[in-house]
Structures are given as structure tokens and as C-alpha cells.
Scaffold this motif. Structure first.
Motif, PDB file in Angstrom:
ATOM      1  N   ARG A 223       0.852  -1.190   0.000  1.00  0.00           N
ATOM      2  CA  ARG A 223       0.000   0.000   0.000  1.00  0.00           C
ATOM      3  C   ARG A 223       0.888   1.240   0.000  1.00  0.00           C
ATOM      4  NH1 ARG A 223      -3.621  -2.443  -1.842  1.00  0.00           N
ATOM      5  NH2 ARG A 223      -5.674  -2.809  -0.947  1.00  0.00           N
ATOM      6  N   GLY A 224       0.403   2.316  -0.628  1.00  0.00           N
ATOM      7  CA  GLY A 224       1.175   3.554  -0.722  1.00  0.00           C
ATOM      8  C   GLY A 224       1.515   4.140   0.634  1.00  0.00           C
ATOM      9  N   THR A 251      -2.372   8.422  -3.308  1.00  0.00           N
ATOM     10  CA  THR A 251      -3.470   8.859  -4.172  1.00  0.00           C
ATOM     11  C   THR A 251      -3.366   8.059  -5.462  1.00  0.00           C
ATOM     12  OG1 THR A 251      -3.223  11.070  -3.277  1.00  0.00           O
ATOM     13  CG2 THR A 251      -4.518  10.866  -5.290  1.00  0.00           C
ATOM     14  N   GLU A 252      -4.475   7.424  -5.829  1.00  0.00           N
ATOM     15  CA  GLU A 252      -4.503   6.644  -7.074  1.00  0.00           C
ATOM     16  C   GLU A 252      -5.665   7.109  -7.927  1.00  0.00           C
ATOM     17  OE1 GLU A 252      -4.377   2.439  -6.262  1.00  0.00           O
ATOM     18  OE2 GLU A 252      -2.568   2.618  -5.068  1.00  0.00           O
ATOM     19  N   PRO A 253      -5.485   7.272  -9.259  1.00  0.00           N
ATOM     20  CA  PRO A 253      -4.229   7.152  -9.971  1.00  0.00           C
ATOM     21  C   PRO A 253      -3.184   8.138  -9.444  1.00  0.00           C
ATOM     22  CG  PRO A 253      -6.078   7.363 -11.508  1.00  0.00           C
ATOM     23  CD  PRO A 253      -6.611   7.615 -10.140  1.00  0.00           C
ATOM     24  N   LEU A 254      -1.905   7.784  -9.590  1.00  0.00           N
ATOM     25  CA  LEU A 254      -0.823   8.653  -9.138  1.00  0.00           C
ATOM     26  C   LEU A 254      -0.912   9.978  -9.909  1.00  0.00           C
ATOM     27  CD1 LEU A 254       1.773   8.828  -7.381  1.00  0.00           C
ATOM     28  CD2 LEU A 254       3.031   8.022  -9.392  1.00  0.00           C
ATOM     29  N   PRO A 255      -1.025  11.120  -9.185  1.00  0.00           N
ATOM     30  CA  PRO A 255      -1.191  12.411  -9.881  1.00  0.00           C
ATOM     31  C   PRO A 255      -0.061  12.681 -10.885  1.00  0.00           C
ATOM     32  CG  PRO A 255      -1.570  12.649  -7.519  1.00  0.00           C
ATOM     33  CD  PRO A 255      -1.068  11.245  -7.723  1.00  0.00           C
ATOM     34  N   HIS A 256      -0.415  13.334 -12.012  1.00  0.00           N
ATOM     35  CA  HIS A 256       0.552  13.539 -13.109  1.00  0.00           C
ATOM     36  C   HIS A 256       1.821  14.243 -12.656  1.00  0.00           C
ATOM     37  CE1 HIS A 256      -1.963  11.876 -16.124  1.00  0.00           C
ATOM     38  NE2 HIS A 256      -2.958  12.681 -15.810  1.00  0.00           N
ATOM     39  N   ARG A 257       1.688  15.132 -11.662  1.00  0.00           N
ATOM     40  CA  ARG A 257       2.869  15.910 -11.251  1.00  0.00           C
ATOM     41  C   ARG A 257       3.658  15.248 -10.142  1.00  0.00           C
ATOM     42  NH1 ARG A 257       0.860  22.021 -11.932  1.00  0.00           N
ATOM     43  NH2 ARG A 257       0.394  21.728 -14.110  1.00  0.00           N
ATOM     44  N   ALA A 262       8.603  11.305 -12.788  1.00  0.00           N
ATOM     45  CA  ALA A 262       9.763  11.843 -13.510  1.00  0.00           C
ATOM     46  C   ALA A 262      11.082  11.283 -12.987  1.00  0.00           C
ATOM     47  CB  ALA A 262       9.775  13.366 -13.376  1.00  0.00           C
ATOM     48  N   HIS A 263      11.048  10.569 -11.872  1.00  0.00           N
ATOM     49  CA  HIS A 263      12.317  10.138 -11.277  1.00  0.00           C
ATOM     50  C   HIS A 263      12.948   9.032 -12.125  1.00  0.00           C
ATOM     51  CE1 HIS A 263      15.426   9.203  -8.462  1.00  0.00           C
ATOM     52  NE2 HIS A 263      15.041  10.222  -7.713  1.00  0.00           N
ATOM     53  N   PRO A 264      14.240   9.197 -12.498  1.00  0.00           N
ATOM     54  CA  PRO A 264      14.855   8.180 -13.373  1.00  0.00           C
ATOM     55  C   PRO A 264      14.984   6.811 -12.717  1.00  0.00           C
ATOM     56  CG  PRO A 264      16.511   9.755 -12.582  1.00  0.00           C
ATOM     57  CD  PRO A 264      15.173  10.287 -12.143  1.00  0.00           C
ATOM     58  N   ASN A 265      14.929   6.779 -11.389  1.00  0.00           N
ATOM     59  CA  ASN A 265      15.130   5.493 -10.709  1.00  0.00           C
ATOM     60  C   ASN A 265      13.856   4.955 -10.077  1.00  0.00           C
ATOM     61  OD1 ASN A 265      17.756   5.530 -11.501  1.00  0.00           O
ATOM     62  ND2 ASN A 265      18.479   6.528  -9.632  1.00  0.00           N
ATOM     63  N   VAL A 266      12.732   5.340 -10.665  1.00  0.00           N
ATOM     64  CA  VAL A 266      11.449   4.815 -10.184  1.00  0.00           C
ATOM     65  C   VAL A 266      10.681   4.226 -11.361  1.00  0.00           C
ATOM     66  CG1 VAL A 266       9.194   5.387  -9.174  1.00  0.00           C
ATOM     67  CG2 VAL A 266      11.275   6.467  -8.277  1.00  0.00           C
TER      68      VAL A 266
END
Ligand code: NDP
Ligand code: OXD
Length: 308
Positions: A223-224, A251-257, A262-266
Motif C-alpha cells: 500500500r502507498g 493517491t490513485e491514480p498517481l497524480p501527473h505531477r 519523472a524520477h529516473p530510478n522509479v
């Protein structure tokens, strides 16, 4: 005639409207499954969080509520729910989780993101064998145990952590506050399969992240709320956590921002690690109704005080 009410989305109704009566029939039970039974006539209730139902008070003769979800955080503290609540433990859902976890553990273990189709490093470092790659799973319930056994069969040394003590063949079992630090200290790959409760919220925070070895890879299909997101982003930025694959979010869906996108390692997956499978879930519900009718204790009953 046993009356079952169904309170979930239209799509789920399409799947379950014949599967549950058929599975009950196989148990020798004649049932009437409807979406609009009068509440006071209902014997059992099948429920999913997408349902609008919030007030369970009118279900005066209902013997049990069966959640179609494994996680029950949406319903567990509803004060109007006084009936026994059973969470979903479904062999199909379990198989799905084992596949998702095993796939992502192997992806990290074999460093597939680096080695697939790369022109830059013709022969990058050869990965160790599974036997040299310790994996820790927080949560040794229906899903954590199944994943632990699958990874053990592949050769990974698996440590699992739970609230109560356990003995599981081939798995190092730790428990309680004292066991957590030890479980984290060896985790080259960490898998979170805990429920969302007041005790597990933010269990992955700056302090516990620091207890992990440098370069741990993290999988969260639990869970988040288990993760303090800011602390994880900081640990990813410094490289202390090398990579995270996250399936569930506050929060799902994960908000666009959200910084995770944007994280390169996620890597983000859209809460698809494991779905309840209607064919097998209908059988689980029917077996539990048969137990109720035989006045046997329900299986997978949630402990409302513990919250899972
Ligand atoms: P279970 O209830 O079977 O297992 C929960 C495990 O967590 C148990 O081992 C329990 O310990 C342990 N636990 C709970 N609280 C604590 C605590 N405070 N300290 C230490 N250990 C604790 O759940 P499941 O395995 O069926 O499912 C786990 C979670 O997976 C679900 O709650 C849900 O959130 C998530 N899930 C996600 C899906 C997805 O698609 N991403 C799909 C399905 C589920 P003990 O054994 O001692 O009770
Ligand atoms: C569940 C889920 O809890 O899909 O069943 O997350």
C-alpha cells in the motif's frame, strides 16, 4: 433460500452475477444474488471499495461481509459495520502477486534494465547467483508467504518479517519491532507486503531507509501509505536506494505531477500487481457461505482491532 447482496462496480457484477450462484450451487447451497435486495433481508454481503455503500446498519440479519479486495483499509474502521468482515484470500490473486514480485525481483537481480539491448557495455558485470542475493519481505501473510516460497525455490535467501512469530521452511522469520532492523539490514531487494494500518503507515521512512544496505532496490505492491514518499525520493536522489518499483500510492491514480513519474530510478505500475480473479474468488466466497450456514468460523476474518 440464502439472500446475497452484491455491492461493487457494474463491471464486477458482470463477472460475478453467475459465478457466485454457480459456485454456491457446487457447495449444495441455493442462493439468490442481487444488487437490490432489501437490506434487512440480506444474509451475506459481497463488497468492493468502489461501492457507494457506507452505512451497514440496515443489514440487520447479515451474517458476514465478504470483501472482494485483500486490503480492507477502506472498510475496516466503518463504525456501522458490526458484522464479521472477511478479506479476500484468492488463489488467483496470490498467483498474480507471486508472478509480479518474482518478475521484478528477477529484473533487479539480473539487472535487466542495464543488460537488455545495450550497445555501451558489451559484457557488463555478471550478476551474482540468486543464492548470493538476499531478499527481505515485510509482511508474511497470504501474499508475503507465497512470494517468499517462490523466491526461495529460485535460490534467493529470503528473510520475512511479520507481527507474530512464524516458522516457515527455508525462510528466516523475524517479527516485531526488534526483528525489523535485522530484516532491513540484509535486504538487497526489499518487498513490502504489509496492510495499511495505523501501525504500518510510514514504516519506510528516513530512519528505516537508513537501515537498508547501500543500493537496495525496493518493491512496493502493498500500500502507498507504507512509504514516506519524501524520504524515499531523498534516498533515491542520494543513491542509497538504487531503484524503486511502486504499484500502490497514497493517491490513485498517481497524480501527473508526482515526483515518482519523472524520477529516473522509479518504475510506476498502475496498481496491477495482483487482481482478484472472479472464478477462484467466487469459490472462496461460496466456501465461506457454506461455513456460515454450517455455523463454522469464517475463514480470513479480519481482526478489527488490528485493522487487517
Ligand atoms: P495478510 O493479512 O495475510 O498478511 C499481512 C502480513 O502483514 C502478516 O504477516 C502480518 O503479520 C503482517 N503485519 C501486519 N501488521 C504488521 C505490523 N504492525 N508489524 C509487522 N507485521 C505486520 O495480507 P495479504 O498477504 O493477503 O495482503 C497484504 C497486503 O497486500 C494487503 O493488505 C494489500 O494492502 C496488498 N495487496 C495489494 C495488491 C496489489 O495489487 N497491489 C493486491 C492484493 C493485496 P502476522 O502474520 O503476524 O499477522
Ligand atoms: C487488493 C488490491 O487489496 O487489489 O485486493 O489491492
Amino acid at each position: 433460500m440464502i439472500r446475497i447482496a452484491f455491492s461493487a462496480s457494474d463491471a464486477l457484477w458482470d463477472s460475478y452475477q453467475t459465478l457466485i450462484p454457480d459456485a454456491c450451487d457446487a457447495q449444495g447451497l441455493t442462493v439468490d444474488l442481487q444488487r437490490d435486495h432489501l437490506a434487512e433481508t440480506v444474509d451475506y454481503l459481497v463488497y468492493a471499495p468502489q461501492s457507494d455503500l457506507q452505512d451497514f446498519t440496515p443489514f440487520t440479519r447479515c451474517k458476514a461481509v465478504f470483501s472482494l479486495w485483500a486490503g480492507v483499509e477502506h472498510i475496516v474502521s466503518n463504525a456501522t459495520l458490526t458484522q464479521p468482515l472477511c478479506r479476500m484470500v484468492d488463489p488467483g490473486l496470490t498467483d498474480g502477486m507471486v508472478e509480479w514480485v518474482t518478475a521484478h525481483v528477477l529484473r533487479y537481480h539480473l539487472d535487466l534494465d542495464t543488460t537488455l539491448n545495450t550497445q555501451d557495455h558489451w559484457r557488463p558485470n555478471v550478476p551474482p547467483l540468486a543464492v548470493e542475493r538476499p531478499v527481505t519481505i515485510l509482511g508474511l501473510g497470504a501474499l508475503g508467504q507465497a512470494c517468499a516460497h517462490s523466491l526461495t525455490r529460485l535460490g534467493f535467501p529470503v528473510t520475512g518479517w511479520s507481527r507474530s512469530p512464524k516458522t516457515l521452511d527455508g525462510i528466516t522469520c523475524l517479527h516485531g519491532d526488534g526483528g525489523l532492523q535485522q530484516a532491513l539490514s540484509t535486504a538487497e531487494i526489499l518487498v513490502l507486503l504489509l496492510p495499511d494500518t495505523t501501525e504500518t503507515q510510514d514504516i519506510i521512512n528516513a530512519q528505516t531507509l537508513a537501515q537498508l544496505p547501500q543500493g537496495t532496490r525496493l518493491l512496493n505492491p502493498g500500500r502507498g501509505t507504507l512509504i514516506d514518499d519524501q524520504a524515499l525520493v531523498s534516498a533515491l536522489d542520494t543513491g542509497h536506494i538504487a531503484h524503486a518499483t511502486l504499484d500502490v500510492f497514497r493517491t490513485e491514480p498517481l497524480p501527473h505531477r508526482h515526483p515518482y513519474w519523472a524520477h529516473p530510478n522509479v518504475t510506476v505500475t498502475p496498481h496491477i500487481a495482483a487482481e482478484t480473479r472472479p472464478v477462484t474468488a467466487a469459490q472462496v466466497i461460496a466456501e465461506n457461505i457454506a461455513r456460515g450456514e454450517a455455523r463454522k468460523p469464517f475463514k480470513h476474518q479480519v481482526n478489527r482491532t488490528r485493522g487487517y
